[in-house]
Structures are given as C-alpha cells and as structure tokens.
Design an enzyme around this catalytic site. Structure first.
Site, short mmCIF file in Angstrom:
data_model
loop_
_atom_site.label_atom_id
_atom_site.label_comp_id
_atom_site.label_asym_id
_atom_site.label_seq_id
_atom_site.Cartn_x
_atom_site.Cartn_y
_atom_site.Cartn_z
N GLU A 113 0.73 -1.46 -0.33
CA GLU A 113 -0.31 -0.85 -0.21
C GLU A 113 0.88 1.15 0.12
O GLU A 113 2.51 0.89 0.40
CB GLU A 113 -0.89 0.16 1.40
CG GLU A 113 -1.40 -1.16 1.12
CD GLU A 113 -2.51 -1.54 3.06
OE1 GLU A 113 -3.11 -0.36 3.03
OE2 GLU A 113 -2.09 -1.85 3.78
N LYS A 115 2.44 4.76 1.23
CA LYS A 115 2.03 5.07 3.10
C LYS A 115 1.83 6.93 2.73
O LYS A 115 2.85 7.58 2.53
CB LYS A 115 3.74 5.15 2.88
CG LYS A 115 3.64 5.09 4.48
CD LYS A 115 5.33 4.84 4.86
CE LYS A 115 5.43 5.24 6.99
NZ LYS A 115 5.67 6.90 6.63
N ASP A 117 1.44 10.30 3.26
CA ASP A 117 1.97 10.74 4.99
C ASP A 117 1.52 12.19 4.99
O ASP A 117 0.92 13.18 4.86
CB ASP A 117 3.08 12.29 3.97
CG ASP A 117 4.04 12.48 5.55
OD1 ASP A 117 3.88 12.43 6.15
OD2 ASP A 117 5.41 13.72 4.99
N TYR A 222 -6.38 2.15 6.31
CA TYR A 222 -6.36 1.20 5.97
C TYR A 222 -5.87 0.14 6.71
O TYR A 222 -5.69 -0.71 6.60
CB TYR A 222 -4.61 1.97 6.28
CG TYR A 222 -3.73 2.15 7.48
CD1 TYR A 222 -3.62 1.49 8.52
CD2 TYR A 222 -3.67 3.38 7.60
CE1 TYR A 222 -3.19 2.01 9.25
CE2 TYR A 222 -3.29 4.25 8.79
CZ TYR A 222 -2.84 3.49 9.88
OH TYR A 222 -2.70 4.31 10.77
N LYS A 311 11.38 3.13 2.91
CA LYS A 311 11.01 4.36 3.13
C LYS A 311 11.57 5.20 1.99
O LYS A 311 12.96 4.47 1.57
CB LYS A 311 11.59 5.40 4.35
CG LYS A 311 10.82 5.15 5.99
CD LYS A 311 9.70 5.87 5.99
CE LYS A 311 10.08 7.23 6.38
NZ LYS A 311 10.12 7.54 7.66
N CYS A 405 10.10 49.79 3.92
CA CYS A 405 9.27 49.34 2.22
C CYS A 405 10.61 49.55 0.74
O CYS A 405 10.99 50.37 0.88
CB CYS A 405 7.96 49.40 1.69
SG CYS A 405 7.20 48.61 0.39
N CYS A 408 7.76 51.64 -2.09
CA CYS A 408 7.88 52.67 -1.63
C CYS A 408 8.42 53.55 -0.34
O CYS A 408 7.99 54.91 -0.13
CB CYS A 408 5.75 53.05 -1.52
SG CYS A 408 6.49 52.19 0.29
N CYS A 423 4.38 46.42 4.91
CA CYS A 423 3.83 47.51 4.04
C CYS A 423 2.67 48.14 4.35
O CYS A 423 1.72 47.80 3.94
CB CYS A 423 4.31 48.02 2.53
SG CYS A 423 3.83 49.77 2.26
N CYS A 428 1.06 52.13 -2.42
CA CYS A 428 2.26 51.21 -2.56
C CYS A 428 2.26 51.03 -3.52
O CYS A 428 1.67 50.30 -4.25
CB CYS A 428 2.47 50.51 -1.39
SG CYS A 428 4.55 49.84 -1.72
#
Length: 675
Positions: A113, A115, A117, A222, A311, A405, A408, A423, A428
């Site tokens: 099957e 795996k 995550d 599962y 893995k 910023c 600007c 900002c 801007c």
C-alpha cells in the site's frame, strides 16, 4: 571500559536528540530537521541497542510511538495499541524482511500500500454511527478530535451496515489544498506549514472545527482495529474490501503480491511515479496478508513483525544561495525569496525558493552565499531546509530585513500576532499592481487579455492606479501602449465591459479583502445580496453567519470603513459595475436536471471550459463538485489524460461522461461561441 563509556554517552546523546526531533514533529507539527536525518539517527540507535540490550532505556525513543497527546484535548485510551512500523531503506532490508517472514510461516503473500504522509487516526463506530475519532498520540493514548474529523467529507457519519467496529487510517491534505493554504498563510503574514503532513496535523488539532473544515482534508482507511476475525475476515485484503463495502475510503492503488520480486516491482514503480499523485506519500507499506500468519509472527514492543514501511530516499539536493530578494504582496506583506544556483530537484529545475520571513531565516541561520540543502515541501514547493555551515568560507553575509518598504520606502510594521513585516501604505505601487493583477484574474473578475505584463504597462503609463480605473480605459489609451494593436485593444475593452455583469461574489473576491477567499466571498454575497448591504454590516452580524469568524468580520468591516475604499466603491458603481448577487441561494438552486442533487468529480484536461468555469456552471444547476472519487460520487466527467480518478470511477462502476456530454447537459454550444 572507555569504549563502554563512549557508547553510553552516544546513546544518551541520541536519546536526547531524537526526543527533541520527535516532539517537534509529532506534538508541535513543526519539524526542525529533514526526515532523513531523524531516520539516520534512529537507525544508529537501533543498531547500538540490538548489540547492547542493556543500553535500552525505558524512555528510549525506540520504545515509543508518535508523541504525547496534547493537554487541550480529552484523552482516548486505545483498546488496542496503535503501533508504528519498522522501517526499510533499501532492497536488502525488504529481502531480509521477506526471509524472516518465510522462516516463521513457511510462505507469504503480501499486500503493498502507498504510505500516505498524514496523521494516523482511529474511528470508532457503534451500530454503524461514528461516535469517536482520535489521533494515535503515543500509541496507547490519543487525543479526541471527533468534531474535527466529522468535517472530513470522506469520513461517513453512518456506515452502510449497523456494525460496531473500529477502523484506522491516515488523514491527509491533498497537494492543491496545501499550496492554497500556504499561499493564504503567506499573504496573511502567518508561518507557512512545512509540508502537507504538518498541515493536516495542525488542522485536526484546531479547537475550532470550522478551521479544520476549511482545510479540505481527506482520509484513507488502512486497517480494521482489533480482532478483524470477529467480522468473518481472514486476511488484510478481505478487511480492506469490507471497509469499502461499509462506505469508507481506502486507497485503490494497493496490490496483492505473491513474491518479494513483485513487491520490489511495486516499490520501484511508485518511487518513479509518486509525483503524479494528488497527495503526498513518503514510502510503501508491506503487510503479510493472512491474519493467521500475522499471529504467528507477532509483535515487538513498538511494531508488528508482519509489516514494514519502505521509506523513499529523501530527494534533497545541495546548491548555493546567491542572493535574497524582497517582494511586496497585494496585502503589503514583504516576503524574502532566495535566489539559488539553479538545480534539478523532484523533476524540475529550481532557481528560487521563498524564505517566508526573517524569523525563519534567523532560526535556520541562513546567510547569503551559503551552500544549502534544498527540497520540495510536499514534492511541490521549493524549500531551503538548512545551511551547510561547515562549508562556509567567512564571506557569507547575514540577512536583515529593512526598516522600510523596498518599493515605496514607507516604514514597515509588524502587526501583533504576525511574524511578517508589512507595508501599510495603501498607495504602495507594489501592492497596487498586485491588487490589480488579482482583480483581473480568472477566479476573480476574469478580464481576459489583461495580465501581469499589461497591468505593468498600464500602471507605469499612469493609466490605471486602482481597480476602478480599468473601467475608464479607452481604445486610444490602449493603442498608446507598446504591442497593443487595434484588435487587441477591442478585445480588452470587450472583456472589461463583460466583467461589469459579474455577480457580487466575483467582485468581493477580486477586491482582495484580507481573509476573504472565494468561499467566504460567496457566503457574504449570498447573505447580503448587495454591496450596499454588506458595507453596512457590523462585526456582530457577520460573526453570527455560519463559517464567518471574528478575524474575517473585523477584516471586512475595517476594509469597508476606509475612506479610500469607499471612494473606489463609488467609482465602480458610477462606471456600471454590478454590485448585486446574481446567483441563487442554496434554497433556490434547481432540484431537477442532469446535475441537481448529484456529487460530480472533474478529472483530466478540459478543452473548452476551464475547470473553474465547469465547476461554476454545474453548481449553478444544483450539483456539488468534489475533488475525490468515492462510492458517494454520482458522476465523473473525464477530460484528456484522466488518471487515477477515472480508474477508480471505473472500478466503482460510476457513470462517466466525456467533456462533450457535459457541454450538452450544460446547454453550451462551443461551435456557436467560436463563430
């Protein structure tokens, strides 16, 4: 004697380090090292303990499963422990597992099957009804997250049979949901999730189940918990088939293998093809199929001897951070982006990676000029994992966010509760351009022919400063721009004119109000029906609307109370932009017709309509468009290159249409449109 002391010292170091890594991963949902580093240290500790059993301490991480349950949730004691699996990292490990199984049982048939995550969960049904959902926790005691699990569409509240049964599975976040969630968090100045697994875990540990519901999670079951033989089941494959019959969702990519060679072929195939899935997997689980053989093999304190998890090797590459650039988003968040020496990772060449915020850069001690480890979070988003400090020459430069910023020069501020610098100058230029790009995008006002490059030209030429200025453009003003001809100008003006007819929710989403995505925009439009009514709404009223929380309510009222915003709204009205909701309420949606009351899945590439356009038209006719195929799916519409969803629909004998059948049912004549 010195060797023994050194070994004891090393075991103590490994115990301490792995506990820290484990707490960050399992309990805080914020991993601090790559999985490969955790696995490497765990493998070293296991090897030492195997040779020196006297060095196995009761609190060793090899004797634990997962992490401690969080204090904020009620505790659930698992009737049967939720064990983790021993790991395999290469072909030899799998062959050793096969040899041990055959020595104990004489022969073996395996079920392989994917795996997933995600976050391991347990679901308890009594007389067919869901009564409790819990995390794995430390394997013996988990967290009661029933309310959050009930928001996941793939978890039925009632089974197809009145059984009292426990099932176990993995709650996960699809890749597209993960990308959207991190985009939203970046935009809001919040810390992005490291990967889909942590995003799923963080979502299910929310105290407000509305947050979990908004995250679009899914599950694959599962296993049947406890004694599956009670239900007349002889094997794991029988148990999974039974789970399907009950209306739960299993992963259909599983395969029954009669030899270790078949297992290795399955592993090789998914190692190569895992990026094609719309969810993340980090390996393959191999289980002995027959329950009697499982009993013969038995368990260790932590893992069953009849199963192993292969893995995948971590796809991490080394490259160099050449520079850090700053960009300003439409909500003012200033985001640092790493400019990298281009490198191939997970199938694509990567030259840029978001560094999100200064806190993260400081925490990882990343400097300009560093050699770094790069991977794709969730196999999608380029992410700098760490710097390689041992390769530093002394010429590397620490990075500091500016006080002002970069576009600007306004002073940057950090809003309470946020990690990002922002900002707050509404004029801007960077924010204004980004806001314009968002406004014309397909999911918002859908002004065809007006894209990022044209917005840049219009802004630079001072023809457009805010979204209302788009409706003042003339053919003459467009023809004054480079590379805009008579036909292009006419098409652009036609698209702008057509956008005036859009329903209110498109306008609300296009305005880019903080925390107002497509879903919230539709809810607000349905509730208030007109822009005038929404502008008068109070925070108290908004909070009382289902799925609208205090943060959204504050954002909406603050936005519409701003003088500059009021000025733009008045301009939009004067230019004839629709400010009324054109759609039907849920109660007004059609109850008859080809899509009414049906759950529909779109898969593959559509030639004539975009996925969003098809979804919108189907929903306007009373259908619900889902992202996954299950027994509850009524219809699958398959375009070109349809993949696993089409295969699953065929297996479940679900009705399947091609795109033309959908167009016919929608009443769309593409030939007429193309004349």
């Amino acid at each position: 004697m010195d060797d023994v002391l050194e070994l004891e010292k090393r075991v103590a170091e490994l115990n301490k380090t792995l506990h820290e890594y484990g707490r960050a991963y399992y309990e805080l949902d914020a991993p601090i090292v790559p999985d490969s580093e955790y696995d490497e240290k765990m493998k070293e500790l296991l090897a030492i303990e195997e040779e020196h059993p006297d060095l196995i301490y009761p609190d060793s991480p090899t004797q634990r499963v997962g992490g401690a349950p969080l204090e904020v949730f009620n505790k659930v004691v698992h009737r049967h422990p939720m064990l983790s699996l021993a790991n395999a990292f290469n072909e030899e490990d799998l062959k050793d597992f096969d040899r041990r199984v055959k020595e104990a049982t004489g022969n073996a048939v395996y079920v392989c099957e994917l795996k997933i995550d995600g976050l391991a969960v347990s679901l308890q049904y009594e007389n067919g009804r869901l009564v409790q959902g819990a995390t794995r926790g430390d394997g013996s005691v988990g967290e009661d997250i029933t309310a959050n699990l009930k928001t996941i569409r793939s978890i039925p509240h009632k089974l197809n049979e009145s059984l009292t049964i426990e099932v176990r599975g993995e709650a996960y976040m699809p890749k597209n949901s993960f990308v959207k969630l991190n985009e939203d968090r970046d935009e809001a100045g919040e810390v992005p999730f490291a990967n889909p697994r942590n995003a799923a875990a963080g979502s299910l540990r929310q105290l407000d189940s509305k947050v979990a519901e908004s995250r679009n999670l899914a599950t694959f079951i599962y296993a049947v918990g406890g004694d599956a033989e009670v239900y007349g089941l002889d094997s794991h494959s029988d148990a999974l088939n039974k789970v399907d019959e009950l209306g739960l969702t299993t992963n259909k990519e599983r395969k029954r293998c009669t030899t270790i060679e078949e297992v290795l072929e399955y592993v090789a195939y998914w190692t190569e093809n895992r990026l094609n899935l719309d969810y993340e997997i980090d390996g393959i689980v191999i289980k002995v199929d027959n329950f009697e053989s499982q009993e013969q093999l038995g368990y260790t304190a932590k893992s069953p001897k009849w199963a192993i998890a292969y893995k995948f090797p971590a796809e991490e590459v080394h490259t160099q951070l050449l520079d850090i650039e700053l960009s300003v988003g439409r909500t003012g968040v200033v985001t640092p982006t790493g400019i990298l020496e281009p490198v191939l990772v997970a199938g694509t060449t990567v030259g840029r990676a978001s560094l999100h915020n200064e806190d993260l850069i400081r925490e990882k001690d990343i400097r300009i000029g560093d050699h770094v480890v790069l991977r794709k979070a969730g196999d999608i988003i380029p992410e700098i994992v760490m710097s390689l400090k041992e390769q530093r020459t002394g010429e590397e430069e620490p990075f500091h966010m500016p006080d002002n910023c970069p576009v600007c020069d306004s002073e940057l501020v950090r809003i309470e509760g946020e990690v990002a610098l922002r900002c707050v100058n509404p004029k801007c230029p960077a924010q204004m351009k980004e806001a314009l790009i968002h406004f014309v995008s397909r999911r918002a006002m859908n002004i065809d022919g007006v894209g990022e490059k044209l917005i840049e030209q219009l802004y630079t030429a001072d023809l457009v400063q805010d979204v209302s200025d788009l409706y003042t453009l003339t053919k003459e003003s467009l023809l004054s721009l480079e590379r805009i001809g008579e036909k292009s100008a006419t098409n652009i003006l036609t698209a702008i004119e057509q956008s005036k007819e859009n329903s209110l929710e498109k306008l609300l989403f296009g305005l880019g109000v903080r925390h107002v995505g497509e879903k919230v925009a539709r809810i607000l439009a349905e509730e208030y029906r007109t822009l005038d009514a929404l502008e008068q709404a109070t925070e108290e009223e908004l909070v009382n609307i289902f799925e609208i929380g205090a943060i959204v309510a504050d954002s909406v009222t603050t936005y519409f109370s701003t003088e500059e915003v009021q000025e733009v709204m008045n301009k939009l009205r004067s230019y004839g932009v629709n400010t009324v909701y054109n759609g039907a309420t849920r109660e007004e949606l059609p109850t008859t017709g080809p899509f009414a009351g049906k759950t529909i899945v779109l898969t593959g590439k559509l030639a004539e309509l975009t996925r969003g356009e098809a979804k919108e038209q189907i929903e306007s006719l009373g259908g619900t468009v889902s992202g996954s195929v299950s027994k509850k799916t009524d219809l699958v519409i398959a375009g070109e290159d349809a993949g696993s969803k089409l295969t699953k629909a065929q297996e479940l004998e679900i009705e399947i249409w091609d795109e033309q059948a959908m167009l016919d049912a929608l009443g769309v004549d593409m030939n007429e449109n193309n004349d």
